[in-house]
Design a protein around this motif. Structure first.
Motif, PDB file in Angstrom:
ATOM      1  N   VAL A   2      -4.122   3.197 -29.499  1.00 42.14           N
ATOM      2  CA  VAL A   2      -4.161   4.262 -28.497  1.00 42.14           C
ATOM      3  C   VAL A   2      -5.457   4.183 -27.698  1.00 42.14           C
ATOM      4  CG1 VAL A   2      -4.264   6.758 -28.175  1.00 42.14           C
ATOM      5  CG2 VAL A   2      -2.654   5.775 -29.830  1.00 42.14           C
ATOM      6  N   ALA A   3      -6.579   3.956 -28.398  1.00 40.24           N
ATOM      7  CA  ALA A   3      -7.870   3.863 -27.711  1.00 40.24           C
ATOM      8  C   ALA A   3      -7.877   2.668 -26.757  1.00 40.24           C
ATOM      9  CB  ALA A   3      -9.001   3.734 -28.735  1.00 40.24           C
ATOM     10  N   ILE A   4      -7.288   1.555 -27.205  1.00 41.66           N
ATOM     11  CA  ILE A   4      -7.254   0.358 -26.359  1.00 41.66           C
ATOM     12  C   ILE A   4      -6.426   0.617 -25.108  1.00 41.66           C
ATOM     13  CG2 ILE A   4      -6.402  -2.020 -26.209  1.00 41.66           C
ATOM     14  CD1 ILE A   4      -7.126  -2.331 -29.156  1.00 41.66           C
ATOM     15  N   ALA A   5      -5.265   1.268 -25.306  1.00 47.38           N
ATOM     16  CA  ALA A   5      -4.394   1.559 -24.162  1.00 47.38           C
ATOM     17  C   ALA A   5      -5.098   2.486 -23.176  1.00 47.38           C
ATOM     18  CB  ALA A   5      -3.091   2.180 -24.644  1.00 47.38           C
ATOM     19  N   ALA A   6      -5.798   3.503 -23.710  1.00 49.35           N
ATOM     20  CA  ALA A   6      -6.508   4.445 -22.842  1.00 49.35           C
ATOM     21  C   ALA A   6      -7.593   3.718 -22.048  1.00 49.35           C
ATOM     22  CB  ALA A   6      -7.132   5.558 -23.681  1.00 49.35           C
ATOM     23  N   ARG A   7      -8.294   2.796 -22.757  1.00 49.64           N
ATOM     24  CA  ARG A   7      -9.360   2.034 -22.098  1.00 49.64           C
ATOM     25  C   ARG A   7      -8.773   1.201 -20.963  1.00 49.64           C
ATOM     26  NH1 ARG A   7     -12.112   0.898 -26.723  1.00 49.64           N
ATOM     27  NH2 ARG A   7     -11.082  -1.095 -27.016  1.00 49.64           N
ATOM     28  N   ARG A   8      -7.639   0.542 -21.245  1.00 45.68           N
ATOM     29  CA  ARG A   8      -7.001  -0.286 -20.218  1.00 45.68           C
ATOM     30  C   ARG A   8      -6.610   0.547 -19.020  1.00 45.68           C
ATOM     31  NH1 ARG A   8      -4.097  -4.013 -23.761  1.00 45.68           N
ATOM     32  NH2 ARG A   8      -5.714  -5.476 -24.371  1.00 45.68           N
ATOM     33  N   ARG A   9      -6.053   1.757 -19.292  1.00 41.08           N
ATOM     34  CA  ARG A   9      -5.600   2.600 -18.203  1.00 41.08           C
ATOM     35  C   ARG A   9      -6.787   3.014 -17.341  1.00 41.08           C
ATOM     36  NH1 ARG A   9      -2.432   5.731 -21.170  1.00 41.08           N
ATOM     37  NH2 ARG A   9      -4.046   7.302 -21.393  1.00 41.08           N
ATOM     38  N   ARG A  10      -7.883   3.394 -18.043  1.00 42.52           N
ATOM     39  CA  ARG A  10      -9.088   3.795 -17.328  1.00 42.52           C
ATOM     40  C   ARG A  10      -9.575   2.643 -16.440  1.00 42.52           C
ATOM     41  NH1 ARG A  10     -11.325   6.013 -21.654  1.00 42.52           N
ATOM     42  NH2 ARG A  10     -12.649   4.226 -22.044  1.00 42.52           N
ATOM     43  N   GLN A  11      -9.596   1.452 -17.038  1.00 44.47           N
ATOM     44  CA  GLN A  11     -10.067   0.292 -16.279  1.00 44.47           C
ATOM     45  C   GLN A  11      -9.181   0.019 -15.077  1.00 44.47           C
ATOM     46  OE1 GLN A  11     -10.127  -2.513 -19.426  1.00 44.47           O
ATOM     47  NE2 GLN A  11     -12.262  -2.124 -19.976  1.00 44.47           N
ATOM     48  N   ARG A  12      -7.877   0.260 -15.232  1.00 43.12           N
ATOM     49  CA  ARG A  12      -6.939  -0.006 -14.152  1.00 43.12           C
ATOM     50  C   ARG A  12      -7.239   0.926 -12.971  1.00 43.12           C
ATOM     51  NH1 ARG A  12      -1.620   1.990 -14.766  1.00 43.12           N
ATOM     52  NH2 ARG A  12      -0.485   1.628 -12.829  1.00 43.12           N
ATOM     53  N   TRP A  13      -7.447   2.208 -13.277  1.00 43.18           N
ATOM     54  CA  TRP A  13      -7.768   3.162 -12.207  1.00 43.18           C
ATOM     55  C   TRP A  13      -9.096   2.810 -11.557  1.00 43.18           C
ATOM     56  CZ3 TRP A  13      -4.153   5.598 -10.067  1.00 43.18           C
ATOM     57  CH2 TRP A  13      -3.083   6.141 -10.800  1.00 43.18           C
ATOM     58  N   GLN A  14     -10.043   2.437 -12.391  1.00 40.25           N
ATOM     59  CA  GLN A  14     -11.362   2.118 -11.868  1.00 40.25           C
ATOM     60  C   GLN A  14     -11.271   0.914 -10.935  1.00 40.25           C
ATOM     61  OE1 GLN A  14     -14.057   2.037 -15.091  1.00 40.25           O
ATOM     62  NE2 GLN A  14     -15.483   3.263 -13.891  1.00 40.25           N
ATOM     63  N   PHE A  15     -10.516  -0.088 -11.390  1.00 39.19           N
ATOM     64  CA  PHE A  15     -10.383  -1.303 -10.589  1.00 39.19           C
ATOM     65  C   PHE A  15      -9.726  -0.987  -9.249  1.00 39.19           C
ATOM     66  CE2 PHE A  15      -8.036  -5.146  -9.310  1.00 39.19           C
ATOM     67  CZ  PHE A  15      -9.111  -6.003  -9.199  1.00 39.19           C
ATOM     68  N   ALA A  16      -8.699  -0.132  -9.298  1.00 34.88           N
ATOM     69  CA  ALA A  16      -8.009   0.224  -8.061  1.00 34.88           C
ATOM     70  C   ALA A  16      -8.961   0.934  -7.104  1.00 34.88           C
ATOM     71  CB  ALA A  16      -6.809   1.115  -8.372  1.00 34.88           C
TER      72      ALA A  16
END
Lengths: 368, 250
Positions: free
Chosen positions: A281-295
């Motif tokens: 769950v933490a990994i998925a949340a991190r990925r999601r955060r990174q995705r928004w940040q990258f966008a």
């Protein structure tokens, strides 16, 4: 709770703690499956010891069983060292050979003794309180006394040789260069695993010993970055699974040891999902955060790129992001929303402008 | 009487299953020098280090550290293994890894205390890693991992340091830091033997060099031994690249 119920849970707790401690080092050394092999082959040591001594109570049986555990380890390493057989295959070759020999010997020579196959494979905690010994004037279940001694041995060994175990596990080369024989430490640990397996299989059977040894360590590994805490958490996971498993078994009217192992497994799944840093769950949340940040970074760079150019009026319009960055309209809207909230961009008559902060981020990323 | 050699290796042969990796290597290392060990892949550079430290069985030959076998001189030797030789996901902190350098002095069972902790903190300071003491080791960059290993070796407070590719895969800052550290060690009279890959930097970073390719091709001060002929003998065909490197270095 009746005293038998308390005793069964106590035995479970002691077994779980005694198994979890060496299990942590097995997990870290990548030798988890060795515990499965050892927990089966110690049976051959017990059978041979029984045939030589004629009784099942002698402490020599434990020595014989532990010796067989070490033989298992060395045979595996011998096979592996020929370079013709890989480590996992070597384990898979040695342990069934020794275990089946034990099964043949039991069925041929030891029929009718307590060594029946079901008890060996699964253990029967429910009957443990019936087999009692006197200890310091107190009548306690045999399993409890035995495993308490094993637990004390494990605690003493790990406390005494904590730094050696840590060094040899992390960097065997340096351990050797400094004069701490990694081989000695390795076999010391394997002796510990063997003795623990012998004691534990009486209570929980040879198949489930591996669950008590490996699973708590594997779960604890996900929870912490410190070896001391990993040992503590492994014991706690084992203990919680034991108590939870006992009551689940009562409720389901099922085998106690199996239910305990299942509960420990469930706790592992919880760790796997919810561990604070390494959990899924933490990994998925991190990925999601990174995705928004990258966008958002992409958006600032896009805006910077067209800033001050004639086409900026078109390119930097909210409704054009969808064409130019190939973003879904809804996604684009969300990115813009987040970037505005974060103070990276502002909206000026229908088209987007970078704020000072947004420009800084875009420039920073272009430079990197 | 001439000064005792820091390391003296004679007739060292190491073989894996009857296939020699090192043939009859002789090597004299005087005190207080920085020596690079260079040679192509598979030349036995790491094997030479490991065999000297007793980490590998030898088929023949002898190793003396200040005139005595290694096992009697462990306290005088610091070891920096290849960075990739350990599992950096191991649950431990930078400070804890550096503390391991104390373990040899402590011996079996005795636990590290405040003295050892101070030594570890001082070593971390020296390699510029004080801010990372409590960091979990899996969060380190390659250069930071290397500095952690160097700090651990410093804690050993040795006379001779064996380093296996200390510059491998590190950033420029770390590379400069390591060079500074090597010079400090030399100034303090220590001896360093380092497996090295980058031929161009040999004359700049080291004062002695050993050229190795299964057998010892040459060994001595860089100015005398680091010649095109010796390099050709060590590396075989790939000379054009080598002479270019040599010219640049000159």
């Amino acid at each position: 709770m009746s005293s038998a119920q308390i005793e069964i849970q106590l035995i479970g707790l002691v077994v779980a703690a005694a198994c979890a401690l060496p299990g942590v080092f097995l997990v870290l050394r990548g030798m988890a499956m060795m515990s499965d092999a050892i927990s089966h082959t110690v049976l051959l040591g017990i059978v041979l010891g029984f045939m030589a001594l004629g009784n099942l109570e002698s402490p020599w049986l434990i020595i014989a069983a532990a010796g067989m555990g070490l033989i298992t380890v060395s045979l595996t390493e011998l096979l592996n060292r020929t370079k013709l057989v890989k480590q996992d295959a070597a384990i898979g070759l040695v342990f069934p050979a020794l275990f089946s020999l034990a099964v043949i010997l039991i069925s041929r020579f030891a029929r009718g003794v307590h060594l029946d196959t079901d008890a060996v494979l699964l253990g029967e905690l429910a009957f443990a309180p019936f087999n009692r010994v006197d200890l310091l004037g107190l009548s306690v279940p045999h399993s409890l006394a035995l495993m308490a001694v094993v637990l004390l041995i494990n605690i003493a060994f790990i406390a005494l040789f904590y730094k050696e175990l840590k060094l040899a596990t992390f960097d065997a080369g340096l351990a050797m260069a400094l004069g701490f024989s990694p081989a000695l430490i390795h076999y010391g640990l394997m002796a510990l695993v063997s003795v623990t397996a012998v004691g534990a299989f009486d209570a929980v059977g040879s198949i489930l010993v591996v669950a008590f040894m490996v699973v708590p360590g594997a779960g604890a590994y996900l929870l912490t970055d410190k070896l001391e805490r990993m040992l503590l958490y492994a014991v706690l996971i084992g203990a919680a699974g034991t108590i939870g498993g006992y009551w689940a078994a009562r409720w389901l009217d099922a085998n106690i040891a199996g239910s305990m192992a299942t509960m420990i497994g469930l706790l592992f799944v919880l760790c796997l999902l919810l561990a604070p840093q390494r959990g899924l769950v933490a990994i998925a949340a991190r990925r999601r955060r990174q995705r928004w940040q990258f966008a958002q970074t992409m958006l600032t760079i896009h805006l910077l790129h067209h800033e001050g150019t004639p086409e900026a009026r078109v390119e930097n319009r909210l409704d054009h992001l969808h064409d130019h960055l190939r973003w879904e309209a809804q996604f684009a809207q969300q990115v813009v929303q987040r970037a505005r909230e974060g103070g990276l961009i502002r909206l000026a008559n229908d088209h987007l402008e970078l704020t000072a902060q947004g420009r800084q981020i875009a420039e920073q990323n272009l430079r990197a | 009487m001439e000064e005792q050699l820091a390391v003296q290796i004679s007739d060292l042969t190491v073989a894996y299953q009857e296939k020699a990796v090192l043939w009859d290597v002789d090597l004299d290392v005087p005190q207080g020098i920085l020596m690079a060990i260079v040679g192509p892949n598979g030349a036995g550079k790491t094997t030479l280090l490991k065999a000297t430290l007793g980490l590998l069985p030898t088929a023949a030959g002898q190793v003396a550290i200040f005139g005595k076998p290694y096992v009697e001189q462990r306290r005088l030797v610091g070891y920096v293994p290849q960075r990739g030789s350990v599992d950096w996901d191991f649950p431990t902190s930078v400070l804890d890894v550096v503390m391991m350098g104390n373990y040899g002095k402590l011996g079996w069972v005795r636990r590290p205390g405040p003295t050892e902790r101070k030594a570890a903190e001082a070593a971390l300071e020296k390699v510029g890693m004080s801010d990372y003491a409590q960091r979990q080791i899996s969060q380190l960059s390659g250069g930071q991992q290397q500095r952690t290993f160097l700090a651990r070796a410093l804690v050993q407070d040795a006379q001779i340091y064996f380093m296996d590719e200390p510059f491998q895969g590190v950033d420029a800052t770390t590379e400069r830091a390591i060079v500074e550290l090597l010079k400090e060690l030399r100034a303090a009279g220590k001896t360093v033997l380092a497996v090295h890959h980058d031929l161009q930097t040999v004359p700049e970073y080291f004062d002695w060099v050993t050229l190795l390719n299964v057998r010892r091709i040459a060994s001595g001060p860089v100015a005398e031994v680091f010649t095109e002929d010796n390099l050709r003998a060590t590396y075989g065909g790939r000379v054009s690249f080598l002479s270019a490197a040599r010219k640049e270095a000159a």
